[in-house]
Design an enzyme around this catalytic site. Structure first.
Site, short mmCIF file in Angstrom:
data_model
loop_
_atom_site.label_atom_id
_atom_site.label_comp_id
_atom_site.label_asym_id
_atom_site.label_seq_id
_atom_site.Cartn_x
_atom_site.Cartn_y
_atom_site.Cartn_z
N CYS A 142 17.09 34.53 -10.93
CA CYS A 142 15.98 34.33 -11.86
C CYS A 142 16.22 33.12 -12.77
O CYS A 142 16.32 32.00 -12.30
CB CYS A 142 15.70 35.61 -12.64
SG CYS A 142 14.03 35.61 -13.38
N HIS A 235 14.00 39.28 -8.31
CA HIS A 235 14.94 40.32 -8.73
C HIS A 235 15.06 41.41 -7.66
O HIS A 235 14.63 42.54 -7.87
CB HIS A 235 14.48 40.95 -10.04
CG HIS A 235 14.66 40.08 -11.24
ND1 HIS A 235 15.89 39.89 -11.83
CD2 HIS A 235 13.76 39.36 -11.95
CE1 HIS A 235 15.75 39.09 -12.88
NE2 HIS A 235 14.48 38.74 -12.97
N GLU A 237 17.51 43.00 -7.10
CA GLU A 237 18.41 44.03 -7.64
C GLU A 237 17.69 45.05 -8.51
O GLU A 237 18.29 46.09 -8.87
CB GLU A 237 19.53 43.36 -8.46
CG GLU A 237 19.15 42.94 -9.87
CD GLU A 237 18.40 41.62 -9.96
OE1 GLU A 237 18.14 41.15 -11.08
OE2 GLU A 237 18.06 41.07 -8.89
#
Length: 316
Positions: A142, A235, A237
């Site tokens: 990011c 993202h 994750e």
């Protein structure tokens, strides 16, 4: 194989409850193998949540991994107990003489600031210079992806008229790339950002390649052609409820945020969000660990120092 973590790290209980294979330091020290050394530079204010998200993905691999958690000296975190930082985190000056097989540098909620006004910018520059010389492959997430592309290659970021937030479909532009082994032609991934990078600024750099993009969210992944740098603007994750928490946080601040796109069933924030990116997230991190780190890094960490110093802002 497991990741090795301190036995009292808060993430341990959450990971074990999800059947993620973790190993305490005491048990790992009895094994006579060379695990991967991975550093996580955690710039997020919600450090414990971010730790857990990344460890969950790194732990779903047949490779044993030693994790070193890093924080910046310059920024005083107010969202995590001081005792947690002192117990589990190191600062860059404590590790700068060694090397790592891989490094992950997270995003940070500082997009509204010029890079030079971020209070830890100088320290992050030192970390990025270190990574270029002493880390075999670094994954930037990011804001860190935008910051690294700016620092290494002079690529600017652009402020968006409205925050990109939601789950977006991405096209795999380089299916031969080992990061995408096992991927479908398209994959879903969360985005949550106020700025973007643009293809027109990346294409002139022969050392960079755009790997995937979204019609709605723009550039998603870029890499250096030697695989030493991977830049992800989204993202993968994120947990199921991370965007929901961000949305409700912004509502509470009176910011009038848009409902995250393609996230809640029927676009209704009262509905439980669907988890639609988990499989590709695990596969991506497993591929990065295996193909970009484990299969390539030398056995001796002292042999990693193989890259020339970056020519910041150069166009190739």
């Amino acid at each position: 194989m497991p990741i090795k973590i301190p036995g009292d790290l808060p993430a341990r209980m959450a990971l074990e409850s999800e059947n993620i294979f973790v190993m305490t330091e005491d048990r790992a020290n009895t094994q006579d193998i060379r695990p991967l050394e991975i550093a996580i530079v955690n710039l997020m204010p919600t450090k414990i949540a971010t730790e857990t998200q990344l460890l969950r993905l790194l732990g779903n691999s047949p490779i044993q991994v030693n994790i070193t958690l890093l924080r910046t000296r310059a920024h005083e975190s107010t969202h995590v107990p001081r005792i947690h930082l002192e117990r589990f985190y190191r600062t860059f000056d404590r590790i700068s003489q060694g090397g790592f097989d891989g490094m992950i540098i997270t995003g940070a909620p500082v997009e509204h600031l010029p890079y030079e006004e971020v209070d830890y910018w100088q320290e992050l520059r030192e970390i990025m210079d270190y990574a270029r010389q002493n880390v075999y492959s670094t994954l930037f997430l990011c804001w860190a992806a935008q910051a690294a592309l700016n620092y290494y290659y002079g690529i600017p970021k652009y402020t968006l008229p409205r925050k990109i937030s939601g789950i977006f479909c991405h096209e795999v532009l380089c299916p031969q790339c080992r990061l995408f082994r096992g991927f479908d032609d398209e994959f879903l991934a969360p985005h949550s950002r106020h700025t973007e990078i643009r293809a027109a600024d990346i294409l002139p750099h022969r050392d960079l390649e755009i790997l995937s993009q979204s019609n709605e969210a723009g550039i998603a992944m870029v890499e250096s052609r030697d695989h030493s740098q991977v830049f992800m603007t989204g993202h993968l994750e994120y947990d199921r409820d991370t965007l929901d928490q961000e949305y409700r946080r912004d509502l509470g601040r009176g910011l009038d945020p848009a409902v995250p796109a393609h996230y809640y069933p029927s676009d209704n924030p009262e509905n439980l969000p669907l988890m639609t990116w988990k499989a590709h997230a695990h596969l991506f991190f497993s591929n990065w660990l295996n193909y970009y780190v484990y299969q390539e890094t030398p056995y001796s960490l002292s042999s990693i120092s193989r890259k020339s110093a970056p020519d910041h802002g150069a166009t190739y």
